[in-house]
Design an enzyme around this catalytic site. Structure first.
Site, PDB file in Angstrom:
ATOM      1  N   HIS A  17       3.300   5.344   7.769  1.00 60.23           N
ATOM      2  CA  HIS A  17       4.624   4.975   8.269  1.00 60.23           C
ATOM      3  C   HIS A  17       5.230   6.133   9.049  1.00 60.23           C
ATOM      4  O   HIS A  17       4.616   7.195   9.179  1.00 60.23           O
ATOM      5  CB  HIS A  17       5.544   4.521   7.135  1.00 60.23           C
ATOM      6  CG  HIS A  17       5.879   5.581   6.129  1.00 60.23           C
ATOM      7  ND1 HIS A  17       4.976   6.075   5.220  1.00 60.23           N
ATOM      8  CD2 HIS A  17       7.039   6.256   5.882  1.00 60.23           C
ATOM      9  CE1 HIS A  17       5.542   6.989   4.469  1.00 60.23           C
ATOM     10  NE2 HIS A  17       6.803   7.125   4.860  1.00 60.23           N
ATOM     11  N   HIS A  25       8.832  -0.618   1.938  1.00 58.26           N
ATOM     12  CA  HIS A  25       9.325   0.740   2.241  1.00 58.26           C
ATOM     13  C   HIS A  25      10.139   0.804   3.520  1.00 58.26           C
ATOM     14  O   HIS A  25      11.354   0.912   3.463  1.00 58.26           O
ATOM     15  CB  HIS A  25       8.172   1.744   2.275  1.00 58.26           C
ATOM     16  CG  HIS A  25       8.624   3.164   2.365  1.00 58.26           C
ATOM     17  ND1 HIS A  25       9.441   3.740   1.423  1.00 58.26           N
ATOM     18  CD2 HIS A  25       8.387   4.126   3.294  1.00 58.26           C
ATOM     19  CE1 HIS A  25       9.692   4.990   1.759  1.00 58.26           C
ATOM     20  NE2 HIS A  25       9.071   5.254   2.891  1.00 58.26           N
ATOM     21  N   HIS A  36      11.142   3.191  -2.767  1.00 60.25           N
ATOM     22  CA  HIS A  36       9.906   3.612  -3.420  1.00 60.25           C
ATOM     23  C   HIS A  36       9.754   2.836  -4.720  1.00 60.25           C
ATOM     24  O   HIS A  36      10.742   2.518  -5.392  1.00 60.25           O
ATOM     25  CB  HIS A  36       9.943   5.110  -3.744  1.00 60.25           C
ATOM     26  CG  HIS A  36       9.991   6.010  -2.556  1.00 60.25           C
ATOM     27  ND1 HIS A  36       8.857   6.510  -1.958  1.00 60.25           N
ATOM     28  CD2 HIS A  36      11.037   6.494  -1.850  1.00 60.25           C
ATOM     29  CE1 HIS A  36       9.204   7.277  -0.937  1.00 60.25           C
ATOM     30  NE2 HIS A  36      10.529   7.280  -0.850  1.00 60.25           N
ATOM     31  N   HIS A  54       2.366  12.331  -4.161  1.00 57.61           N
ATOM     32  CA  HIS A  54       3.712  12.137  -3.612  1.00 57.61           C
ATOM     33  C   HIS A  54       4.764  12.034  -4.710  1.00 57.61           C
ATOM     34  O   HIS A  54       5.466  11.037  -4.840  1.00 57.61           O
ATOM     35  CB  HIS A  54       3.741  10.872  -2.737  1.00 57.61           C
ATOM     36  CG  HIS A  54       4.919  10.813  -1.799  1.00 57.61           C
ATOM     37  ND1 HIS A  54       6.179  10.487  -2.215  1.00 57.61           N
ATOM     38  CD2 HIS A  54       5.013  11.017  -0.472  1.00 57.61           C
ATOM     39  CE1 HIS A  54       7.010  10.500  -1.188  1.00 57.61           C
ATOM     40  NE2 HIS A  54       6.323  10.821  -0.110  1.00 57.61           N
ATOM     41  N   ASP A 112       3.812   5.451   0.987  1.00 54.04           N
ATOM     42  CA  ASP A 112       5.082   5.104   0.338  1.00 54.04           C
ATOM     43  C   ASP A 112       5.183   3.583   0.306  1.00 54.04           C
ATOM     44  O   ASP A 112       5.036   2.930   1.337  1.00 54.04           O
ATOM     45  CB  ASP A 112       6.262   5.678   1.127  1.00 54.04           C
ATOM     46  CG  ASP A 112       6.348   7.192   1.013  1.00 54.04           C
ATOM     47  OD1 ASP A 112       5.507   7.782   0.321  1.00 54.04           O
ATOM     48  OD2 ASP A 112       7.252   7.772   1.644  1.00 54.04           O
TER      49      ASP A 112
END
Length: 429
Positions: free
Chosen positions: A11, A99, A336, A358, A120
């Site tokens: 993304h 997301h 998220h 992450h 994500d």
């Protein structure tokens, strides 16, 4: 870098994509780059603005120039959701990740081993995006974000209600409401919520709503172009122009705000820029308010403010101390996955190996421990990993070799006999 064949961009957020032009133009990387069409369209805006900011710092050499960015974008190829492509023997399929607009999870198949990387992702539908899909396969490896660890989000309806009530309460008492957010992503969701609330409450229409980001305004054209990739509600409302706002305007850099007003300003961490300037201007008055709607990382003013009562004064950018008297609320719209979403995702996919990435180390440790314990109770044979940055995870798989035999009964019988020898075979690609 010369050994890397492939770069998959999930993304457009800078923490995932800021260094792509540096990689393609200033290193030995010669691989292929793939992303969705929506990601590329928004990324062009984001990186152009980022390159401008880099060039304005006389103390630091820029990671790349505008010319290098242009060459990089020419190399970036686009792929559609569910489109299967093959690169150097690697099969790749993108799936919707929720997301932000264009965000993709990537399923990769290498020599029969299936790897799903979520990037994500969010399992929850919101005002404009569908939640993350669940591929109908069992991956050998799931690489999954652990941003929120064991945290559980309140429902979307509850979150929106608290948000609109909080904003309305601040402006009705004559205060200014500051919402520090990044320029793209969750802020578009908030614009839709505020526009809808103002339309349902006509007496609020005299109170202006502003966003301060130039690229957020430019990005609305892209959002209008990609309504077909959004959720069913947005697609069905396509003719009503959902990304055209009557109650929201953009704010110039030097334009003064006459309160009460609502302002969505970047950056979301309140470290600098317009959001920090407005915070310092408004934080000393009780009637004003700050709503922290994004994800806050450790070491930032936004994170300190999110701890109720933890901060009574703040050092301004010019060194003076300012009392913090304004109301501060945390109502997170960071898209998220929470613990429930991640657990459901894992339970349905049943991956053989899970790698958490992450997230802050402690959050990842807690999430790994909880899911590992539940897998043991269910007698599931799943391996869990939460490696530090730059640490290698080594997994071993038995390579699949499939041979089709053509010939008479004697050949077929010999091929089915364990330990039998084959004198030769024909390979056709």
């Amino acid at each position: 870098m010369s050994k890397i064949d492939l770069l998959l961009v999930t993304h457009f957020h800078l923490d995932h994509a800021a260094s792509i032009p540096h990689l393609t133009e200033r290193t030995g990387f010669r691989g292929q780059v793939f992303m969705t069409s929506a990601t590329k369209a928004v990324l062009r805006l984001v990186l152009k603005d980022y390159a401008r900011i880099l060039a304005s710092d006389p103390n630091e050499p820029p990671l790349y120039t505008q010319e290098e960015l242009a060459r990089c974008l020419e190399k970036c190829q686009t792929v559609g959701f569910h489109q299967v492509i093959e690169v150097e023997g690697i099969k790749i399929t993108p799936y919707h990740a929720g997301h932000v607009l264009g965000a993709a999870m990537f399923l990769m198949e290498i020599a029969g081993v299936k790897i799903l990387y979520t990037g994500d992702y969010s399992r929850e539908d919101d005002r404009h995006l569908r939640g993350a899909e669940i591929p109908s396969i069992r991956p050998d490896v799931l690489i999954v974000e652990a941003t929120f660890g064991l945290m559980v989000h309140e429902s979307r309806e509850q979150r929106e209600k608290r948000f609109t009530e909080s904003v309305e309460k601040i402006v009705r008492r004559g205060g200014n409401c500051l919402i520090p957010m990044g320029a793209l992503g969750a802020v578009q969701e908030l614009l839709l919520i505020l526009e809808d609330h103002w339309n349902k409450n006509p007496d609020l229409k005299g109170i202006p709503i502003y966003h301060t980001s130039r690229i957020a305004n430019e990005a609305l054209t892209i959002y209008r172009s990609f309504i077909n990739t959004m959720n069913e509600a947005m697609r069905s409302n396509k003719l009503s122009q959902p990304w055209t706002f009557e109650n929201i305007g953009s704010l110039g850099e030097r334009e003064e705000i006459v309160g009460p007003a609502v302002v969505l300003a970047s950056p979301g961490y309140l470290q600098s820029g317009k959001s920090r300037k407005l915070f310092e201007l408004w934080c000393s008055e009780r009637r004003n308010g700050v709503i922290l709607a994004g994800y806050s990382v450790e070491g930032t003013l936004a994170k300190e403010l999110s701890r109720e009562g933890a901060i009574r004064e703040v050092e301004s950018m010019n060194g003076t101390l300012l009392p913090v008297e304004c109301e501060v609320k945390t109502i997170t719209f960071a898209a998220h996955s929470d613990f429930i979403g991640t657990k459901s995702f894992v339970d349905q996919l049943k991956p053989k190996n899970i790698i958490f990435v992450h997230g802050e180390a402690e959050q990842m440790r807690k999430l790994r421990s909880k899911l590992q314990h539940e897998a043991q109770l269910a007698n599931q044979e799943t391996e869990f990993f939460s490696p530090d940055n730059c640490k290698t995870v080594t997994l071993r798989f038995q390579e699949q070799r499939i041979v089709k035999a053509y010939g008479g009964e004697l050949v077929q019988r010999q091929m089915r006999t364990r330990g039998s020898r084959v004198a030769g075979f024909l390979v056709r690609k």
